[in-house]
Design a protein around this motif. Sequence first.
Motif, short mmCIF file in Angstrom:
data_model
loop_
_atom_site.label_atom_id
_atom_site.label_comp_id
_atom_site.label_asym_id
_atom_site.label_seq_id
_atom_site.Cartn_x
_atom_site.Cartn_y
_atom_site.Cartn_z
N GLY A 204 0.75 -1.23 -0.01
CA GLY A 204 0.12 -0.07 0.10
C GLY A 204 0.89 1.24 0.10
N SER A 205 2.16 1.12 0.14
CA SER A 205 2.96 2.35 0.12
C SER A 205 2.88 3.06 -1.44
CB SER A 205 4.19 2.08 0.21
OG SER A 205 4.57 1.45 1.37
N GLU A 206 2.80 4.52 -1.40
CA GLU A 206 2.79 5.31 -2.66
C GLU A 206 4.25 5.41 -3.22
OE1 GLU A 206 0.93 9.75 -3.85
OE2 GLU A 206 1.21 9.06 -1.78
N LEU A 207 4.08 5.25 -4.56
CA LEU A 207 5.43 5.51 -5.10
C LEU A 207 5.65 6.85 -5.23
CD1 LEU A 207 4.20 2.69 -6.30
CD2 LEU A 207 5.37 3.10 -8.27
N SER A 208 6.96 7.09 -5.38
CA SER A 208 7.61 8.68 -5.49
C SER A 208 7.35 9.11 -6.88
CB SER A 208 9.11 8.46 -5.50
OG SER A 208 9.76 7.63 -6.45
N LEU A 209 7.28 10.18 -7.00
CA LEU A 209 6.92 10.85 -8.52
C LEU A 209 7.60 10.32 -9.70
CD1 LEU A 209 6.51 14.76 -7.41
CD2 LEU A 209 5.05 13.09 -8.23
N ALA A 210 9.18 10.17 -9.42
CA ALA A 210 10.07 9.38 -10.53
C ALA A 210 9.53 7.97 -10.56
CB ALA A 210 11.39 9.29 -10.05
N GLY A 211 9.26 7.36 -9.59
CA GLY A 211 8.70 6.08 -9.56
C GLY A 211 7.24 6.00 -10.41
N LYS A 212 6.61 6.78 -10.13
CA LYS A 212 5.12 6.94 -11.21
C LYS A 212 5.45 7.03 -12.67
CE LYS A 212 2.40 8.44 -7.19
NZ LYS A 212 1.51 9.51 -6.35
N GLU A 213 6.60 8.14 -12.55
CA GLU A 213 6.79 8.43 -14.25
C GLU A 213 7.39 7.13 -15.04
OE1 GLU A 213 9.33 11.80 -14.07
OE2 GLU A 213 7.73 13.01 -13.42
N SER A 214 8.21 6.52 -14.15
CA SER A 214 9.09 5.21 -14.89
C SER A 214 7.79 4.33 -15.01
CB SER A 214 10.01 4.79 -13.88
OG SER A 214 11.04 5.62 -13.73
N ILE A 215 7.02 3.79 -14.14
CA ILE A 215 5.99 2.97 -14.23
C ILE A 215 5.12 3.00 -15.18
CG2 ILE A 215 4.24 3.57 -12.90
CD1 ILE A 215 4.71 0.61 -11.73
N SER A 216 4.72 4.39 -15.54
CA SER A 216 3.76 4.88 -16.52
C SER A 216 4.22 4.75 -18.05
CB SER A 216 3.44 6.49 -16.35
OG SER A 216 2.90 6.67 -15.32
N SER A 217 5.87 5.02 -18.02
CA SER A 217 6.61 4.53 -19.39
C SER A 217 6.72 3.04 -19.75
CB SER A 217 7.66 5.32 -19.34
OG SER A 217 8.62 4.86 -18.38
N GLY A 218 6.12 2.12 -18.82
CA GLY A 218 6.09 0.81 -18.86
C GLY A 218 7.21 0.07 -18.32
N LYS A 219 7.97 0.90 -17.62
CA LYS A 219 9.25 0.08 -16.96
C LYS A 219 8.79 -0.37 -15.66
CE LYS A 219 12.65 3.49 -18.78
NZ LYS A 219 13.66 4.45 -18.25
#
Length: 233
Positions: A204-219
């Motif tokens: 349930g932990s929230e991702l960092s902004l960088a993490g959200k951007e990376s995961i949104s790009s398919g990584k």
Amino acid sequence: MTQVDKLLKYQETDEKLLKLERDLGNSEERKNFVQAKSFLTKAPEKLDALNAKAIELTAIVTELNKKYEEIAETLSDFDHLDEMVDGGADVSFYKKNVTQITERLKAIKSEVAALTKSIKDADEEYQQMKKKTIDMQKQYTDSSEAYKKLKEGMQSEALAVKKELDALAKGIEPEVMKKYEIKRSERIFPILCAETGGRCSKCGSELSLAGKESISSGKVVECDNCHRILYKG
């Protein structure tokens, strides 16, 4: 098939291997084997300690009995105390000595009795330990054979799963595979989890902004809290 799909397939197959490992680890055959092995490893030291304790206590009792006899002999010096009293001699000093010697003898006798009981208890514990050691030697032999058979029975199934995993690993990026293997060795499972709403679906932990951007790009990214590998859900 994407990297995430390949990883999920790998994890699904790896779960079969993990189940085999857990089944083996939690089996009664292994528990009995480990219990017997652990007991027999410590038994010689325990038996030696009990034997040494009995020898030490016996030596102390021998010395106390010797001292008792030596002190008891001194009472013979006061055999004619009644005659001295009848003769009008002041024998209060001698009476005091007799009383002190008698009390000392009582104390030694009591100490010897207590030590004798301790020796008996130590001997009983030693005999019980020897009996249990013999029982555990049989358990070790039987459980060792049973555990060996169980392992051999699971081995062919485990080898088949490992072969499948080796084939699947070839389609996964080495860097990602290395991360997976490290987390697998740390007993983290499941290793790969979906991200939902910008959070790890496992802890349930929230991702960092960088993490959200990376995961949104398919990584794939790593959860900062539980350290699992996350993918876009």
